[in-house]
Design a protein around this motif. Structure first.
Motif, short mmCIF file in Angstrom:
data_model
loop_
_atom_site.label_atom_id
_atom_site.label_comp_id
_atom_site.label_asym_id
_atom_site.label_seq_id
_atom_site.Cartn_x
_atom_site.Cartn_y
_atom_site.Cartn_z
N GLY A 54 -17.62 -4.63 -72.44
CA GLY A 54 -17.41 -3.33 -73.07
C GLY A 54 -17.30 -2.21 -72.06
N PRO A 55 -16.26 -2.22 -71.22
CA PRO A 55 -16.13 -1.17 -70.20
C PRO A 55 -15.80 0.22 -70.73
CG PRO A 55 -14.16 -2.56 -70.23
CD PRO A 55 -15.18 -3.22 -71.12
N GLY A 56 -15.37 0.32 -71.98
CA GLY A 56 -15.03 1.63 -72.53
C GLY A 56 -13.82 2.21 -71.82
N ILE A 57 -14.01 3.37 -71.17
CA ILE A 57 -12.90 3.96 -70.43
C ILE A 57 -13.03 3.69 -68.93
CG2 ILE A 57 -12.45 5.72 -72.17
CD1 ILE A 57 -13.86 7.76 -70.33
N GLY A 58 -14.03 2.89 -68.55
CA GLY A 58 -14.14 2.46 -67.16
C GLY A 58 -15.15 3.20 -66.31
N ALA A 59 -16.07 3.95 -66.92
CA ALA A 59 -17.03 4.75 -66.15
C ALA A 59 -17.92 3.89 -65.26
CB ALA A 59 -17.88 5.59 -67.11
N LEU A 60 -18.54 2.86 -65.83
CA LEU A 60 -19.38 1.96 -65.03
C LEU A 60 -18.51 1.06 -64.16
CD1 LEU A 60 -22.07 0.65 -64.24
CD2 LEU A 60 -21.94 -0.72 -66.34
N THR A 61 -17.38 0.64 -64.68
CA THR A 61 -16.47 -0.24 -63.94
C THR A 61 -16.09 0.37 -62.60
OG1 THR A 61 -15.50 -0.59 -66.14
CG2 THR A 61 -14.52 -1.80 -64.30
N GLU A 62 -15.85 1.66 -62.60
CA GLU A 62 -15.46 2.38 -61.38
C GLU A 62 -16.52 2.21 -60.30
OE1 GLU A 62 -13.75 6.79 -60.32
OE2 GLU A 62 -15.47 6.69 -61.70
N PHE A 63 -17.79 2.40 -60.67
CA PHE A 63 -18.88 2.26 -59.71
C PHE A 63 -19.02 0.81 -59.24
CE2 PHE A 63 -19.97 6.36 -61.41
CZ PHE A 63 -20.70 7.00 -60.42
N LEU A 64 -18.83 -0.13 -60.16
CA LEU A 64 -18.94 -1.55 -59.81
C LEU A 64 -17.83 -1.96 -58.85
CD1 LEU A 64 -19.73 -2.97 -63.36
CD2 LEU A 64 -21.30 -2.95 -61.41
N ALA A 65 -16.60 -1.51 -59.14
CA ALA A 65 -15.44 -1.91 -58.34
C ALA A 65 -15.55 -1.44 -56.90
CB ALA A 65 -14.17 -1.37 -58.97
N GLU A 66 -16.25 -0.33 -56.70
CA GLU A 66 -16.41 0.20 -55.35
C GLU A 66 -17.36 -0.64 -54.50
OE1 GLU A 66 -15.65 4.88 -56.57
OE2 GLU A 66 -17.68 4.16 -56.17
N LYS A 67 -18.15 -1.50 -55.14
CA LYS A 67 -19.15 -2.28 -54.42
C LYS A 67 -18.92 -3.79 -54.46
CE LYS A 67 -22.13 1.16 -53.51
NZ LYS A 67 -22.60 1.53 -52.16
N ALA A 124 -23.69 -4.38 -67.58
CA ALA A 124 -22.97 -3.86 -68.76
C ALA A 124 -23.83 -2.93 -69.58
CB ALA A 124 -22.52 -5.03 -69.63
N ASN A 125 -23.14 -2.08 -70.32
CA ASN A 125 -23.74 -1.27 -71.38
C ASN A 125 -23.41 -2.01 -72.67
OD1 ASN A 125 -24.58 0.66 -73.20
ND2 ASN A 125 -22.90 2.09 -72.78
N LEU A 126 -24.36 -2.80 -73.15
CA LEU A 126 -24.09 -3.69 -74.29
C LEU A 126 -24.05 -2.93 -75.62
CD1 LEU A 126 -26.41 -6.72 -73.37
CD2 LEU A 126 -23.95 -6.51 -73.00
N PRO A 127 -23.14 -3.31 -76.51
CA PRO A 127 -23.15 -2.73 -77.87
C PRO A 127 -24.48 -3.07 -78.55
CG PRO A 127 -21.13 -3.99 -77.46
CD PRO A 127 -22.06 -4.30 -76.34
N TYR A 128 -25.15 -2.07 -79.09
CA TYR A 128 -26.48 -2.28 -79.66
C TYR A 128 -26.49 -3.33 -80.77
CZ TYR A 128 -28.13 1.95 -77.24
OH TYR A 128 -28.47 2.87 -76.30
N TYR A 129 -25.46 -3.31 -81.60
CA TYR A 129 -25.50 -4.13 -82.81
C TYR A 129 -25.36 -5.63 -82.54
CZ TYR A 129 -20.41 -4.72 -82.77
OH TYR A 129 -19.12 -5.06 -82.43
N ILE A 130 -24.89 -6.00 -81.33
CA ILE A 130 -24.77 -7.43 -81.02
C ILE A 130 -25.38 -7.77 -79.66
CG2 ILE A 130 -22.79 -8.07 -82.47
CD1 ILE A 130 -21.02 -7.62 -79.98
N THR A 131 -26.37 -7.00 -79.25
CA THR A 131 -27.02 -7.25 -77.95
C THR A 131 -27.58 -8.66 -77.87
OG1 THR A 131 -27.59 -4.92 -77.60
CG2 THR A 131 -28.92 -6.55 -76.44
#
Length: 291
Positions: A54-67, A124-131
């Motif tokens: 669930g990357p959404g618009i890529g906010a966390l993905t951006e930080f991950l990709a840099e490392k 990941a930032n997991l969707p609450y309803y199916i964590t």
């Protein structure tokens, strides 16, 4: 400007006419400091592959990709694909997979990494309803993930990391802790999301054990017993096990012998037993021919 910057996040959403779907549990994190702290907690470097859900618009993905060596992000909402193509297109180590993580053949997907033998972490930032279904799918996939660093509802994180003799402790605690060491790394307030959820979140760090916490004769049966023990929390272990195996005199005699061998009182409740004690109980029940 970071994707997670509130101004940029809003601009991206407005430009693409994106509307949030409750059915996907979408809450986008807009605090770069927290995102950086998540990646730091996960200890991501160029010798690690990452699975994101669930990357959404890529906010966390951006930080991950840099490392990370490489990031494989599973996104079920195909409306986000053009956005992710825009926000992450300049990264050559990111791959977005338009697939439901619960239906993904993870063993096959892992082999698609350029360096599939590197340690794999789930961040990941997991969707609450199916964590819980997602976590169990990952644990049961047969993939030896070295670590999970995932955001979830604080209440669920507390349940997973709970110890015996506490209200939060239950079959979910056991299911995860059997495979992983689990601890809450830090709390994330609801105010740093768009839209804001109704509850606070927590970052839970789960590190795979070199071997399961206890050795049991039959893992599936062990989990069956632990789940039954918490079926009705107010009932004793004895009554919950009778509900599982039946109430005949033969079953009662076998239960009595199994509990005696495991050194567990029939009047105990599931929340009083350690994972090790549940292991002893499950094996004793099998020896009595209960399954």
């Amino acid at each position: 400007m970071r994707i997670s910057d509130m101004t940029r996040t809003r601009a991206i959403l407005e430009r693409h006419g994106f509307t949030f779907k409750k059915s996907f549990g979408q809450n986008f994190l807009t605090d770069g400091n927290i995102l950086a702290k998540i990646v730091e907690t996960a200890e991501i470097d160029e010798k690690v592959n990452v699975i994101e859900i669930g990357p959404g618009i890529g906010a966390l993905t951006e930080f991950l990709a840099e490392k990370a060596a490489e990031v494989m992000a599973f996104e079920i909402d195909d409306r986000l694909l053009p956005i992710l193509s825009e926000t992450l297109g300049h990264f050559d180590n990111v791959r977005v997979v338009n697939e439901d993580i619960l239906k993904a053949d993870l063993k096959s997907r892992i082999n698609e990494f350029k360096q599939p033998d590197l340690p794999i972490k789930v961040v990941a930032n997991l969707p609450y309803y199916i964590t819980t279904p997602i976590l169990m799918h990952l644990l049961e996939s047969g993939v030896a993930f070295s670590e999970f660093v995932v955001m979830m509802q604080k209440e669920v994180a507390d349940r997973i990391s709970a110890h015996p003799k506490t209200k939060a402790y239950g079959s979910l605690s056991i299911a995860v802790q059997y495979f992983m060491e689990a601890k809450v790394a830090f709390i994330v307030p609801r105010t740093v999301f768009v839209p804001a959820p109704n509850v606070d979140s927590a970052i839970l760090k789960m590190t795979r054990r070199a071997e399961p916490l206890v050795f049991v004769k039959d893992e599936d049966f062990f989990f069956k017993v632990t789940k039954a023990a918490f079926a009705q929390r107010r009932k004793t272990l004895w009554n919950n096990l009778l509900a599982l195996f039946g109430k005949s005199d033969e079953v009662k005699e076998k239960l009595t012998q199994a509990l005696k061998k495991a050194g567990i009182a029939a009047t105990a409740r599931g929340e009083a037993l350690s994972i090790e004690e549940f292991g002893c109980l499950a094996d004793a029940l099998l020896e009595q021919g209960l399954s």
